[in-house]
Design a protein around this motif. Structure first.
Motif, PDB file in Angstrom:
ATOM      1  N   GLY A 106     -13.634   0.298   9.704  1.00 16.86           N
ATOM      2  CA  GLY A 106     -12.498   1.013   9.120  1.00 16.86           C
ATOM      3  C   GLY A 106     -11.157   0.364   9.377  1.00 16.86           C
ATOM      4  O   GLY A 106     -10.117   0.953   9.088  1.00 16.86           O
ATOM      5  N   VAL A 107     -11.150  -0.878   9.858  1.00 17.56           N
ATOM      6  CA  VAL A 107      -9.889  -1.493  10.277  1.00 17.56           C
ATOM      7  C   VAL A 107      -8.889  -1.631   9.130  1.00 17.56           C
ATOM      8  O   VAL A 107      -7.691  -1.345   9.301  1.00 17.56           O
ATOM      9  CB  VAL A 107     -10.147  -2.863  10.956  1.00 17.56           C
ATOM     10  N   ALA A 108      -9.334  -2.059   7.949  1.00 18.33           N
ATOM     11  CA  ALA A 108      -8.409  -2.224   6.835  1.00 18.33           C
ATOM     12  C   ALA A 108      -7.919  -0.869   6.328  1.00 18.33           C
ATOM     13  O   ALA A 108      -6.737  -0.702   5.979  1.00 18.33           O
ATOM     14  CB  ALA A 108      -9.062  -3.009   5.704  1.00 18.33           C
ATOM     15  N   ALA A 109      -8.805   0.112   6.284  1.00 15.18           N
ATOM     16  CA  ALA A 109      -8.415   1.464   5.863  1.00 15.18           C
ATOM     17  C   ALA A 109      -7.377   2.036   6.817  1.00 15.18           C
ATOM     18  O   ALA A 109      -6.385   2.656   6.392  1.00 15.18           O
ATOM     19  CB  ALA A 109      -9.644   2.369   5.814  1.00 15.18           C
ATOM     20  N   ILE A 110      -7.575   1.847   8.111  1.00 18.07           N
ATOM     21  CA  ILE A 110      -6.631   2.349   9.107  1.00 18.07           C
ATOM     22  C   ILE A 110      -5.277   1.670   8.949  1.00 18.07           C
ATOM     23  O   ILE A 110      -4.231   2.323   9.002  1.00 18.07           O
ATOM     24  CB  ILE A 110      -7.209   2.131  10.521  1.00 18.07           C
TER      25      ILE A 110
ATOM     26  N   VAL B 153       0.799  -1.226   0.000  1.00 20.25           N
ATOM     27  CA  VAL B 153       0.000   0.000   0.000  1.00 20.25           C
ATOM     28  C   VAL B 153       0.831   1.275   0.000  1.00 20.25           C
ATOM     29  O   VAL B 153       0.294   2.355  -0.276  1.00 20.25           O
ATOM     30  CB  VAL B 153      -0.959   0.031   1.219  1.00 20.25           C
ATOM     31  N   ALA B 154       2.097   1.179   0.317  1.00 21.98           N
ATOM     32  CA  ALA B 154       2.927   2.379   0.496  1.00 21.98           C
ATOM     33  C   ALA B 154       2.880   3.280  -0.730  1.00 21.98           C
ATOM     34  O   ALA B 154       3.113   2.840  -1.858  1.00 21.98           O
ATOM     35  CB  ALA B 154       4.370   1.977   0.803  1.00 21.98           C
ATOM     36  N   GLY B 155       2.535   4.551  -0.509  1.00 20.28           N
ATOM     37  CA  GLY B 155       2.509   5.541  -1.571  1.00 20.28           C
ATOM     38  C   GLY B 155       1.337   5.425  -2.531  1.00 20.28           C
ATOM     39  O   GLY B 155       1.287   6.141  -3.529  1.00 20.28           O
TER      40      GLY B 155
ATOM     41  N   MET C  49      -1.715   3.483   8.185  1.00 23.62           N
ATOM     42  CA  MET C  49      -0.578   3.263   9.061  1.00 23.62           C
ATOM     43  C   MET C  49       0.624   2.712   8.291  1.00 23.62           C
ATOM     44  O   MET C  49       1.776   2.962   8.645  1.00 23.62           O
ATOM     45  CB  MET C  49      -0.958   2.311  10.194  1.00 23.62           C
ATOM     46  N   ALA C  50       0.342   1.952   7.220  1.00 21.09           N
ATOM     47  CA  ALA C  50       1.406   1.329   6.434  1.00 21.09           C
ATOM     48  C   ALA C  50       1.965   2.245   5.357  1.00 21.09           C
ATOM     49  O   ALA C  50       2.844   1.832   4.601  1.00 21.09           O
ATOM     50  CB  ALA C  50       0.887   0.036   5.808  1.00 21.09           C
TER      51      ALA C  50
END
Length: 224
Positions: free
Chosen positions: A99-103, A86-88, A107-108
């Motif tokens: 919202g756990v996956a979005a969070i 997910v970075a960038g 964070m990642a």
């Protein structure tokens, strides 16, 4: 916690209590993802006092945002363990619930994360949970309101009804890649998706679901 977030939490608490007797909300760490805290229904909510109709109501609606379902927890763990996914990137969490996956994506290191859900209470819960975890999200109530293409779409706990399987084609058409977590469809064969791993996770708080539902399958979707 800001005044606006506090008022939102009070609103959700009232809604929850009106549907589940003696239920309250509290910030809880997740067993599989202790890096994340979510505002969830109390661990000792009185399941034994609920009628079968009330239990079914909990499972179907209106307060699914007050649980962290197993597939969402497994997907969050996968993202935090592999932040390069997910970075960038511009990411959307489809059917975000708590919202756990979005969070986890924020964070990642995702550059932008949209939490999307047709349930207004899920959007409110995601706002509170984003604040609890010091991340910023964008919110959308309607995935089909625009034609934006995302670099990655996250999908967890949406295949509780096989009638939702066609959604996966529509989601794949709007993304360069899709990360999907599911424990319900055992004969999963959807064009464009391939199995990439397994994780064990249960719902928080525990709903004493069938053991088979704790075995989460992870899939990667990509257009040809």
């Amino acid at each position: 916690m800001s005044y606006a977030i506090l008022k939102t939490e009070q609103k959700l608490s009232r809604h929850l209590a009106s549907n589940i007797p003696n239920a309250t909300l509290s910030a809880q760490s997740l067993p599989l993802v202790p890096e994340i805290k979510l505002l969830l229904i109390n661990q000792d909510y009185p399941q034994q006092l609920l009628s079968s109709e009330q239990i079914q109501q909990i499972m179907n609606y209106p307060a699914y945002w007050s649980f962290c379902w197993g597939s969402g927890q497994a997907l969050a763990r996968h993202i935090l363990d592999q932040p390069e996914l997910v970075a960038g990137k511009r990411v959307l969490d489809f059917g975000c619930g708590s919202g756990v996956a979005a969070i986890a994506a924020a964070m990642a290191g995702a550059s932008q994360v949209t939490a999307c859900d047709i349930d207004g209470d899920a959007i409110l819960a995601s706002q509170i949970n984003a604040a609890l975890n010091d991340v910023e999200l964008i919110y959308s109530p309607d995935f089909f309101a625009d034609q934006q293409v995302y670099e990655l779409i996250l999908v967890a706990d949406v295949l509780y009804d096989r009638a939702n399987l066609p959604l996966l084609d529509a989601i794949l058409a709007r993304a360069k890649g899709v990360l999907l977590a599911d424990s319900r469809v055992k004969d999963f064969q959807v064009q464009g998706y391939r199995h990439i791993g397994r994780q064990r996770a249960t719902t928080v708080p525990d709903l004493a679901e069938c053991e088979a539902f704790s075995h989460i399958n992870l899939y990667w979707g990509e257009s040809p």
